[in-house]
Motif scaffolding. Structure first.
Motif, mmCIF file in Angstrom:
data_model
loop_
_atom_site.group_PDB
_atom_site.id
_atom_site.type_symbol
_atom_site.label_atom_id
_atom_site.label_comp_id
_atom_site.label_asym_id
_atom_site.label_seq_id
_atom_site.Cartn_x
_atom_site.Cartn_y
_atom_site.Cartn_z
ATOM 1 N N ARG A 230 0.838 -1.205 0.000
ATOM 2 C CA ARG A 230 0.000 0.000 0.000
ATOM 3 C C ARG A 230 0.878 1.262 0.000
ATOM 4 O O ARG A 230 2.088 1.197 0.166
ATOM 5 N N GLU B 191 -1.020 4.722 3.989
ATOM 6 C CA GLU B 191 -1.845 3.606 4.457
ATOM 7 C C GLU B 191 -1.023 2.720 5.396
ATOM 8 O O GLU B 191 -1.507 2.238 6.409
ATOM 9 N N LEU C 218 -3.909 6.788 6.673
ATOM 10 C CA LEU C 218 -5.095 6.566 5.844
ATOM 11 C C LEU C 218 -5.508 5.103 5.919
ATOM 12 O O LEU C 218 -4.670 4.222 6.101
ATOM 13 N N LEU C 219 -6.810 4.857 5.755
ATOM 14 C CA LEU C 219 -7.305 3.476 5.726
ATOM 15 C C LEU C 219 -7.509 2.950 4.312
ATOM 16 O O LEU C 219 -7.714 1.761 4.103
ATOM 17 N N ALA C 220 -7.497 3.847 3.336
ATOM 18 C CA ALA C 220 -7.778 3.428 1.965
ATOM 19 C C ALA C 220 -7.004 4.332 1.017
ATOM 20 O O ALA C 220 -6.540 5.399 1.405
ATOM 21 N N GLN D 260 -12.765 7.366 2.704
ATOM 22 C CA GLN D 260 -12.127 6.690 3.836
ATOM 23 C C GLN D 260 -13.117 5.770 4.545
ATOM 24 O O GLN D 260 -14.111 6.212 5.098
ATOM 25 N N ALA E 36 -6.088 1.054 11.775
ATOM 26 C CA ALA E 36 -5.105 1.435 10.772
ATOM 27 C C ALA E 36 -3.726 0.954 11.200
ATOM 28 O O ALA E 36 -3.468 0.733 12.374
ATOM 29 N N ARG F 293 -4.833 -3.707 0.654
ATOM 30 C CA ARG F 293 -6.086 -3.447 1.359
ATOM 31 C C ARG F 293 -7.106 -4.545 1.080
ATOM 32 O O ARG F 293 -7.722 -5.075 1.986
ATOM 33 N N TRP G 159 -5.556 -5.966 4.304
ATOM 34 C CA TRP G 159 -5.734 -5.144 5.502
ATOM 35 C C TRP G 159 -7.190 -5.059 5.955
ATOM 36 O O TRP G 159 -7.464 -4.909 7.150
#
Lengths: 83, 277
Positions: free
Chosen positions: B164, B168, B173-175, B181, B187, B234, B262
Motif C-alpha cells: 500500500r 496507508e 489513511l485506511l484506503a 475513507q 489502521a 487493502r 488489511w
C-alpha cells in the motif's frame, strides 16, 4: 465531508477540457499515492489528507504537467492543470 | 521463465486481435470503463460481480469459475490476455485467480488500459460474440494464496510485503486517496512488514520496470529472496500486482498473495499491529 480532505480540479489542453487524462497524486516525497482518470469534462477528485501534494497529469502524445497543492482537512482544494 | 511467457506488449496484442485462440479479457474496478469502450474483441470480467461470492466474503467456487469462463467463451486451451485500468491491479488479480484455478496459459498486457490509451490505440464499443465453452477448472492451488493465520505466524519469519501507499502503511489513511475513507477497524500494518508500494514496480505509463530494477528494488528494501514471501494490500488487488512481479517476473518460488489483506487483518481481534502515527 467535514472530516474529508478533497483535492479536485480539471485538466485542460489548449484551453479545452481533457477527458481521459490520467492524474496521479504524489505525496511530499514524490511517492505515488493514487491515480484517477478525468471525466469527459476533464474533472478529477481525490480524497487525501492534509499536506503538500503534487498532481501529475498524463495524456496521449506524451503530454504531462505537474501542479503542487496544499490540502486542508474539511476543505475542497481546487486545482487547474494545463497540459 | 522469459517475460514473454507471462507478459505481452501492445504490439503483440494488436497482432493477435483476430486470433480465435487468444482471448482478451478486460478486468476493471470501474465496470463502466468497458461499456464505454475496450480493445476490439475483448470480453469483460467484472471483478466484483464475477470473481467474488455475492454472499460470503470469498472467491467464487471452482464450479462458479467454470460457469463464468464457459459463459465468456474461454476454452481450456485458449491463451488468455488480461488487461485493465488502475495500472492493471484488477487484471493482475484476475491473473492470479486464473493461475489459482489452474489456467496456465494466461498473460498480462504490459501497461494495461492506460498504456494502450496513452498510445492512442484503437478502442471500440461493440461487444464480441464468442461461442460458449465447457470450461473445466482445476482444484484451487492454495500454494499462491495466504490466509490470515499464516500471516500471523509469518511475523518475523517470512518476508511480509505491504504494497500500500506509505500513508496507508503508517496508519494515516485506511484506503487509497482516490477512495472515500472507510474499511478496516484499525489502521497500521502487520509487524515486520516492509512497505514497498506496488507503484515502485511500475513506470508512470503502467508498464513494469526491468527485472534488474525490480530485483534491486525488493532486495534494497530488505526482502530476503531465500525466504518465503506474503504480499498484501487493502483488498488483495494491488498485492496481486506485486505477487505477479515476484512470482512471475522474478521467478521467486514461494510467494503468496493474502487477499484478505488489511480489510481483514485490520479488523481481527487480538492480532499485533504496528502504527507509525
Amino acid at each position: 465531508m467535514a472530516t474529508e480532505t478533497v483535492i479536485q480540479g480539471t485538466v485542460t489542453r489548449d484551453g479545452q477540457p481533457q477527458g481521459g487524462a490520467y492524474v496521479r497524486l504524489l505525496d511530499s516525497s514524490g511517492e505515488f499515492t493514487a491515480e484517477v482518470v478525468t471525466s469527459a469534462t476533464g474533472a478529477f477528485r481525490f480524497f487525501a489528507r492534509p499536506g503538500s501534494w503534487t498532481l501529475r497529469a498524463l495524456a496521449s502524445g506524451d503530454a504531462t504537467a505537474d501542479a503542487k497543492v496544499d490540502a486542508q482537512q474539511g476543505q475542497v482544494t481546487e486545482t487547474a492543470i494545463a497540459l | 521463465m522469459p517475460r514473454t511467457a507471462v507478459l505481452v506488449d501492445a504490439d503483440w496484442v494488436e497482432q493477435h486481435l483476430d486470433d480465435p485462440k487468444v482471448v482478451l479479457v478486460e478486468v476493471d474496478e470501474d465496470t463502466a470503463a468497458y461499456e464505454k469502450n475496450h480493445i476490439r474483441n475483448a470480453v469483460r470480467i467484472d471483478w466484483k460481480q464475477d470473481l467474488q461470492d455475492q454472499v460470503r466474503r470469498d472467491f467464487v467456487s471452482k464450479e462458479q469459475f467454470e460457469a463464468l469462463l464457459s459463459d465468456r467463451g474461454i476454452g481450456n486451451d485458449d491463451t488468455v490476455v488480461l488487461y485493465g485500468g488502475n495500472n492493471n491491479w484488477f487484471a493482475a488479480y484476475a491473473y492470479w485467480y486464473f493461475k489459482l484455478y489452474g489456467h496456465d496459459n494466461v498473460k498480462l498486457l504490459d501497461g494495461g488500459r492506460k498504456k494502450w490509451e496513452l498510445d492512442s490505440r484503437e478502442l471500440v464499443d461493440d461487444t464480441p460474440k464468442r461461442e460458449k465453452t465447457q470450461y473445466k477448472a482445476k482444484a484451487p492451488n492454495n500454494d499462491i494464496r495466504a490466509f490470515r493465520d499464516e500471516v500471523v505466524e509469518s511475523i518475523g519469519v517470512k518476508n511480509l510485503v505491504d504494497v500500500r501507499s506509505p500513508d496507508e502503511f503508517s496508519g494515516k489513511l485506511l484506503a487509497p486517496a482516490h477512495l472515500p475513507q472507510e474499511q478496516s477497524q484499525r489502521a497500521g500494518h502487520v509487524p515486520t512488514a516492509k512497505n514497498i508500494p506496488w507503484s515502485k514496480a511500475a513506470n508512470d505509463d503502467g508498464t513494469f520496470r526491468s527485472d534488474d530494477e525490480l530485483t534491486e528494488l525488493y532486495q534494497g528494501e530488505g526482502v530476503d529472496f531465500s525466504k518465503d514471501t506474503i504480499a498484501y494490500c487493502r483488498i488483495g488487488e494491488r498485492s496481486a500486482h506485486t505477487w505477479f512481479v515476484l512470482h512471475e517476473l522474478l521467478d521467486q518460488p514461494n510467494v503468496k498473495n493474502y487477499d484478505g489483506s488489511w480489510t481483514e487483518y485490520g479488523s481481527l481481534v487480538g492480532v499485533p499491529i504496528e502504527k507509525d502515527v
